[in-house]
Design a protein around this motif. Structure first.
Motif, PDB file in Angstrom:
ATOM      1  N   GLU A 209     -25.163  45.076  -6.446  1.00 51.69           N
ATOM      2  CA  GLU A 209     -25.140  46.224  -5.163  1.00 51.69           C
ATOM      3  C   GLU A 209     -25.804  45.702  -3.973  1.00 51.69           C
ATOM      4  N   GLN A 210     -25.194  45.896  -2.929  1.00 55.33           N
ATOM      5  CA  GLN A 210     -25.433  45.446  -1.550  1.00 55.33           C
ATOM      6  C   GLN A 210     -25.952  46.813  -0.966  1.00 55.33           C
ATOM      7  N   PRO A 211     -26.625  46.742   0.056  1.00 55.21           N
ATOM      8  CA  PRO A 211     -27.076  48.018   1.077  1.00 55.21           C
ATOM      9  C   PRO A 211     -25.672  48.667   1.311  1.00 55.21           C
ATOM     10  N   ARG A 212     -25.711  49.780   1.477  1.00 49.65           N
ATOM     11  CA  ARG A 212     -24.870  50.600   1.832  1.00 49.65           C
ATOM     12  C   ARG A 212     -24.728  50.625   3.431  1.00 49.65           C
ATOM     13  N   PHE A 213     -23.601  51.028   4.173  1.00 43.58           N
ATOM     14  CA  PHE A 213     -23.231  50.893   5.507  1.00 43.58           C
ATOM     15  C   PHE A 213     -24.398  51.548   6.275  1.00 43.58           C
ATOM     16  N   THR A 214     -24.825  50.991   7.393  1.00 37.59           N
ATOM     17  CA  THR A 214     -25.550  51.392   8.367  1.00 37.59           C
ATOM     18  C   THR A 214     -25.024  52.177   9.262  1.00 37.59           C
ATOM     19  N   PRO A 215     -25.464  52.968  10.231  1.00 39.13           N
ATOM     20  CA  PRO A 215     -24.788  53.633  11.306  1.00 39.13           C
ATOM     21  C   PRO A 215     -23.958  52.723  12.151  1.00 39.13           C
ATOM     22  N   GLY A 216     -24.465  51.661  12.626  1.00 38.83           N
ATOM     23  CA  GLY A 216     -23.635  50.517  13.444  1.00 38.83           C
ATOM     24  C   GLY A 216     -22.504  50.097  12.606  1.00 38.83           C
ATOM     25  N   GLU A 217     -22.678  49.761  11.320  1.00 39.54           N
ATOM     26  CA  GLU A 217     -21.534  49.325  10.554  1.00 39.54           C
ATOM     27  C   GLU A 217     -20.485  50.587  10.197  1.00 39.54           C
ATOM     28  N   ALA A 218     -20.707  51.606  10.336  1.00 41.04           N
ATOM     29  CA  ALA A 218     -19.951  52.758  10.009  1.00 41.04           C
ATOM     30  C   ALA A 218     -19.094  52.951  11.298  1.00 41.04           C
ATOM     31  N   GLY A 219     -19.887  52.699  12.253  1.00 44.44           N
ATOM     32  CA  GLY A 219     -19.313  52.951  13.895  1.00 44.44           C
ATOM     33  C   GLY A 219     -18.314  51.843  14.197  1.00 44.44           C
ATOM     34  N   VAL A 220     -18.704  50.768  13.681  1.00 46.14           N
ATOM     35  CA  VAL A 220     -17.516  49.637  14.020  1.00 46.14           C
ATOM     36  C   VAL A 220     -16.308  49.636  13.262  1.00 46.14           C
ATOM     37  N   LEU A 221     -16.334  50.547  11.913  1.00 47.35           N
ATOM     38  CA  LEU A 221     -15.297  50.656  11.242  1.00 47.35           C
ATOM     39  C   LEU A 221     -14.435  51.688  12.101  1.00 47.35           C
ATOM     40  N   GLN A 222     -15.050  52.494  12.860  1.00 45.78           N
ATOM     41  CA  GLN A 222     -14.333  53.430  13.793  1.00 45.78           C
ATOM     42  C   GLN A 222     -13.965  52.873  15.026  1.00 45.78           C
ATOM     43  N   SER A 223     -14.316  51.529  15.087  1.00 48.73           N
ATOM     44  CA  SER A 223     -13.918  50.709  16.402  1.00 48.73           C
ATOM     45  C   SER A 223     -14.753  50.820  17.405  1.00 48.73           C
ATOM     46  N   PHE A 224     -15.999  51.379  17.145  1.00 44.37           N
ATOM     47  CA  PHE A 224     -16.871  51.698  18.259  1.00 44.37           C
ATOM     48  C   PHE A 224     -17.646  50.235  18.418  1.00 44.37           C
ATOM     49  N   PRO A 225     -18.210  50.038  19.756  1.00 40.09           N
ATOM     50  CA  PRO A 225     -19.074  49.010  19.485  1.00 40.09           C
ATOM     51  C   PRO A 225     -20.396  48.966  18.573  1.00 40.09           C
TER      52      PRO A 225
ATOM     53  N   ALA B   8     -10.987  49.173   5.874  1.00 38.26           N
ATOM     54  CA  ALA B   8     -11.787  50.375   5.272  1.00 38.26           C
ATOM     55  C   ALA B   8     -10.547  51.472   4.927  1.00 38.26           C
ATOM     56  N   PHE B   9     -11.470  52.122   3.927  1.00 35.57           N
ATOM     57  CA  PHE B   9     -10.684  53.625   3.456  1.00 35.57           C
ATOM     58  C   PHE B   9     -10.855  54.343   4.979  1.00 35.57           C
ATOM     59  N   THR B  10     -10.249  55.583   5.129  1.00 39.22           N
ATOM     60  CA  THR B  10     -10.486  56.587   6.270  1.00 39.22           C
ATOM     61  C   THR B  10     -11.957  56.755   6.389  1.00 39.22           C
ATOM     62  N   VAL B  11     -12.567  56.708   7.315  1.00 36.47           N
ATOM     63  CA  VAL B  11     -13.842  56.901   7.586  1.00 36.47           C
ATOM     64  C   VAL B  11     -13.885  58.352   7.873  1.00 36.47           C
ATOM     65  N   THR B  12     -14.906  58.997   6.974  1.00 35.16           N
ATOM     66  CA  THR B  12     -15.175  60.404   6.832  1.00 35.16           C
ATOM     67  C   THR B  12     -16.887  60.665   6.987  1.00 35.16           C
ATOM     68  N   GLY B  13     -17.205  61.833   7.098  1.00 35.78           N
ATOM     69  CA  GLY B  13     -18.421  62.230   7.390  1.00 35.78           C
ATOM     70  C   GLY B  13     -18.948  61.751   5.815  1.00 35.78           C
ATOM     71  N   LYS B  14     -18.534  61.373   4.915  1.00 39.97           N
ATOM     72  CA  LYS B  14     -19.587  60.883   3.654  1.00 39.97           C
ATOM     73  C   LYS B  14     -19.437  59.413   3.711  1.00 39.97           C
ATOM     74  N   ILE B  15     -19.110  58.800   4.757  1.00 42.50           N
ATOM     75  CA  ILE B  15     -19.010  57.233   4.721  1.00 42.50           C
ATOM     76  C   ILE B  15     -20.184  56.598   4.301  1.00 42.50           C
ATOM     77  N   PHE B  16     -21.455  57.139   4.325  1.00 45.98           N
ATOM     78  CA  PHE B  16     -22.763  56.462   3.672  1.00 45.98           C
ATOM     79  C   PHE B  16     -22.982  56.772   2.299  1.00 45.98           C
ATOM     80  N   ARG B  17     -21.903  57.627   1.759  1.00 43.04           N
ATOM     81  CA  ARG B  17     -22.132  57.491   0.288  1.00 43.04           C
ATOM     82  C   ARG B  17     -21.144  56.667  -0.492  1.00 43.04           C
ATOM     83  N   ASN B  18     -20.254  55.844   0.309  1.00 49.08           N
ATOM     84  CA  ASN B  18     -19.562  54.815  -0.292  1.00 49.08           C
ATOM     85  C   ASN B  18     -20.558  53.879  -0.830  1.00 49.08           C
ATOM     86  N   ARG B  19     -20.261  53.164  -1.920  1.00 48.47           N
ATOM     87  CA  ARG B  19     -21.168  52.079  -2.370  1.00 48.47           C
ATOM     88  C   ARG B  19     -20.459  50.710  -1.948  1.00 48.47           C
TER      89      ARG B  19
END
Length: 308
Positions: A261-277, A242-253
Motif C-alpha cells: 500500500e502507498q499513500p492515497r492521492f492528496t488533493p494536489g495529486e487528484a487536482g493534477v489528474l484533472q489537469s489543474f496546476p 487515471a479512471f474518471t475522477v469523481t468525488g470519491k477519488i480519495f477512496r481509490n487505493r
C-alpha cells in the motif's frame, strides 16, 4: 465572460492562461473558497438569481450545469426526463425565453439556465459572441437541441462527445460539448494526444506517472467495480491515464507494483489528474467533489481556442 456553475475554476484556469476575462457564478461556498484562494473573480450566488446584466460587457458565455441527474452514477432523474427537457428547449426557442419548468426536478432544470442567459442577452440587443457548454455524455441531445435554437439566432454551432485524454488530461473522461459563435464558423478541436486503449502501456496519452514523477510506479485500484460487480475493482497502472475522477477519488487505493500500500492521492495529486496546476489552492470542504465536478483545464483550453 460569465462562467455559470463555475465550480473551483476549471474553465477559469484555462481562460486566465489565455488572457480571457471571466467572472464565475457559483453557489457552493466550498468551491467559492477555492476560487477566491486562486484569485478568480467570483459572484457567490445561485445563477437563477442573475442574468447577463450582472456581467456587463462580457461577450462569451460558458458553463457546465450540475451533472448528477444525468450521470450514470447519479439518480437518473435527468435521463428519465430527457424528453421533457428537450421539449422545454424547443419551446424556449419558439418563445424567445425559458418558461418555468414545473415538470422537472429542481436540479435537472438547471440545464436550461445557460439557454435562459443566452436568450436574455439576445433579447437585450447584446447577444453573446460565443458560447461554450460541457456536461456528461447523456446531455448531448440537450446540447443538440440548444444548437437548433442558437442556429435560429445566427450562431454557427458544433456538438459532440470528446475524450479528455485526447487533449492531454491524464484521465479517461468523456464530455458532451457545445460550441457556438456568431462571428464565424466553429468546429470542435482536433485531438492533440492519443486515445487510451486498455492493455497498452503507451499510446500518446499523458499518464498518471508523468504528472506524479515523485511517486514510484504504482497501480490504482478503483473505488468502483467493473462489469457490474462491486467486488471486481478496476486497476490502472501509473503508465496509463487515471479512471474518471469523481468525488470519491480519495477512496481509490494506491499500491506499489509489489502490492504494498502507498499513500492515497492528496488533493494536489487528484487536482493534477484533472489537469489543474499542482499548486492549485484547494480550500473548504468536499475537495474531492470539487475536483470531480470541475471541467479539466486542459480540455477547456482548446475549447476556448476554438472560439477565439
Amino acid at each position: 465572460m460569465p462562467d455559470l456553475f463555475a465550480g473551483p475554476g476549471g474553465i477559469d484556469c484555462a481562460a486566465r492562461e489565455l488572457g480571457v476575462r471571466l467572472t464565475g457564478f457559483e453557489w457552493d461556498a466550498d468551491a467559492v473558497a477555492t476560487r477566491r484562494a486562486a484569485g478568480l473573480p467570483t459572484v457567490h450566488g445561485d445563477v437563477r438569481d442573475y442574468g447577463p446584466e450582472d456581467a456587463p460587457g462580457e461577450d462569451v458565455l460558458t458553463g457546465g450545469p450540475p451533472c448528477q441527474t444525468f450521470s450514470v452514477t447519479g439518480n437518473g432523474a435527468g435521463r428519465r426526463a430527457l424528453a421533457t427537457v428537450l421539449a422545454a428547449v424547443r419551446e424556449a426557442g419558439a418563445r424567445g425565453r425559458v418558461a418555468a419548468a414545473g415538470e422537472l426536478d429542481e436540479r435537472t432544470a438547471l440545464v436550461l439556465e445557460p439557454l435562459r442567459w443566452a436568450l436574455e442577452a439576445h433579447s437585450s440587443g447584446a447577444p453573446y459572441r460565443a458560447i461554450l457548454l460541457e456536461q456528461v455524455p447523456a446531455v448531448l441531445p440537450v446540447w443538440e437541441a440548444y444548437a437548433e435554437v442558437l442556429a435560429g439566432l445566427g450562431y454557427s454551432t458544433a456538438c459532440g462527445v470528446l475524450n479528455t485524454e485526447e487533449f492531454g488530461v491524464p484521465q479517461t473522461r468523456r464530455r458532451a460539448v457545445l460550441l457556438a459563435r456568431r462571428d464565424g464558423s466553429v468546429a470542435l478541436p482536433s485531438p492533440t494526444h492519443g486515445g487510451y486503449r486498455k492493455g497498452f502501456t503507451s499510446g500518446g496519452w499523458v499518464s498518471m506517472g508523468e504528472v506524479m514523477p515523485h511517486r514510484e510506479p504504482f497501480e490504482v485500484i478503483s473505488n468502483y467495480g467493473t462489469g457490474g460487480d462491486p467486488r471486481n475493482r478496476g486497476r490502472r497502472r501509473s503508465c496509463e491515464p487515471a479512471f474518471t475522477v469523481t468525488g470519491k477519488i480519495f477512496r481509490n487505493r494506491v499500491v506499489g507494483l509489489n502490492e504494498v500500500e502507498q499513500p492515497r492521492f492528496t488533493p494536489g495529486e487528484a487536482g493534477v489528474l484533472q489537469s489543474f496546476p499542482g499548486d492549485w489552492p484547494w480550500s473548504g470542504r468536499d475537495i474531492g467533489q470539487q475536483i470531480g465536478n470541475a471541467c479539466p483545464p486542459a480540455l477547456a483550453r482548446p475549447l476556448l481556442g476554438a472560439l477565439a
